[in-house]
Design a protein around this motif. Sequence first.
Motif, short mmCIF file in Angstrom:
data_model
loop_
_atom_site.label_atom_id
_atom_site.label_comp_id
_atom_site.label_asym_id
_atom_site.label_seq_id
_atom_site.Cartn_x
_atom_site.Cartn_y
_atom_site.Cartn_z
N ALA A 1 42.53 30.47 5.93
CA ALA A 1 41.56 30.50 4.84
C ALA A 1 40.15 30.14 5.31
CB ALA A 1 42.00 29.54 3.73
N GLN A 2 40.02 29.56 6.51
CA GLN A 2 38.70 29.17 7.02
C GLN A 2 38.60 29.59 8.49
OE1 GLN A 2 40.07 27.03 3.80
NE2 GLN A 2 40.87 26.55 5.80
N ARG A 3 37.50 30.23 8.82
CA ARG A 3 37.18 30.55 10.22
C ARG A 3 35.76 30.05 10.50
NH1 ARG A 3 40.55 35.00 9.03
NH2 ARG A 3 41.91 35.62 10.75
N TYR A 4 35.56 29.32 11.59
CA TYR A 4 34.24 28.77 11.93
C TYR A 4 33.90 29.16 13.37
CZ TYR A 4 35.66 25.48 8.22
OH TYR A 4 36.12 24.92 7.05
N PRO A 5 32.66 29.57 13.64
CA PRO A 5 32.26 29.68 15.05
C PRO A 5 32.39 28.29 15.70
CG PRO A 5 30.54 30.51 13.57
CD PRO A 5 31.56 29.86 12.71
N LEU A 6 32.75 28.26 16.98
CA LEU A 6 32.91 26.96 17.66
C LEU A 6 31.68 26.08 17.49
CD1 LEU A 6 34.73 25.20 19.42
CD2 LEU A 6 33.83 26.39 21.44
N ALA A 7 30.51 26.72 17.46
CA ALA A 7 29.25 25.95 17.34
C ALA A 7 29.16 25.23 15.99
CB ALA A 7 28.06 26.88 17.50
N GLU A 8 29.99 25.63 15.01
CA GLU A 8 29.96 24.98 13.69
C GLU A 8 31.12 24.00 13.50
OE1 GLU A 8 29.11 27.58 10.39
OE2 GLU A 8 27.82 28.80 11.66
N VAL A 9 31.54 23.40 14.60
CA VAL A 9 32.69 22.49 14.58
C VAL A 9 32.44 21.28 13.67
CG1 VAL A 9 31.91 21.32 16.69
CG2 VAL A 9 34.31 21.23 16.04
N GLN A 10 31.18 20.82 13.59
CA GLN A 10 30.91 19.65 12.72
C GLN A 10 31.21 20.00 11.26
OE1 GLN A 10 26.96 18.14 13.42
NE2 GLN A 10 27.35 17.70 15.57
#
Length: 322
Positions: A294-303
């Motif tokens: 349900a959620q995918r984030y670029p690694l750079a948006e880990v915070q």
Amino acid sequence: MKKVEIQSVGGPEVLRLVDAELEAPGPGMVRVANRAIGLNYIDTYHRSGLYPLPLPTGIGLEGAGVVEAIGDGVDLAVGDRVAYCAAGFGAYSEAINLPAERLVAIPEGIDFDTAAAVLLKGATVEYLIQRTYALTAGEQTLFPAAAGGVGLIFGQWAAALGAELIGTVSSEAKRELALANGYTHCFLSDEPDLVAKVREITGGKMLPVVYDGVGAATFTDSLDCLAPRGLMVSFGNASGSPPPFDLQQLAARGSLYITRPSLMAYVASKEEMRASAAAVFDRVLDGRIKVTIAQRYPLAEVQRAHAELEARRTVGSSLLLP
Ligand code: NDP
């Protein structure tokens, strides 16, 4: 290559994307180029210091990708598709060196995103349902946080066994999702009288086993939902660690059992890791388990990924994409 590192423990802001060199893999080791990285609640415990790690450290336990280089004595080939969990820290990275014997082959028909979204959470469900307490058809059980990553997989796996599942969640949308993923009953966690509801559902018998990954907020209710000689499986602390506990409470509730299991102890050997992964992947391939990413984030948006997981804004599995 880029990787996420923590130099001190704290909130999501301590997660930093840094440049790093990765040495050639030594004997028995493999370099995996990650294609998808699994986000797990345990990662927040490592980041916050609840589960201390020597610092500075990489972070993250689960990923899926392609073998990019191999050390001596490894029976894998460059280009093989592999997944891993509980193999070492540092999955939040473009690439990672890991022991070859901790890697599992990704079967044809399963893509990288699915493998990284299901392996750790599915292996957890496998040992909880099959080896911590062997749940059987007709048995009733309670699973708090039913719409989470582990929760949705648990619901489908246990329902396919013929068990009757009671879940709790924090929102109406999560309730609908849990009911669509194997739970027969699902209550909002701020509704009162869960114990009375479980008494009604079970006709007064209460439950042989409760699987509780929420911890502090649900611990006492979970104990109170057990039948005499029932088993409390306390396997997580999303709301904080359960409070210090007087063993007399087990006697007072009718000779209860309690266990505090961890995945690592159940997949410690290569054979256990592979058997657990095969049980998970087989269920994905034959459709008994559908993986909700349900959620995918670029690694750079880990915070942001960590902040949303801890704010209870996610459902199902979350991925970081390098
Ligand atoms: P989830 O996707 O389930 O996320 C955690 C969920 O916990 C939230 O979505 C939320 O659901 C619920 N929750 C309840 N109270 C709180 C709170 N105060 N703060 C934050 N969340 C809260 O995470 P995972 O699927 O990755 O993991 C689930 C649990 O299983 C975790 O505790 C994890 O540590 C544990 N685990 C244990 C393993 C083991 O071997 N022991 C292995 C793998 C996972 P809601 O909003 O519906 O309440």
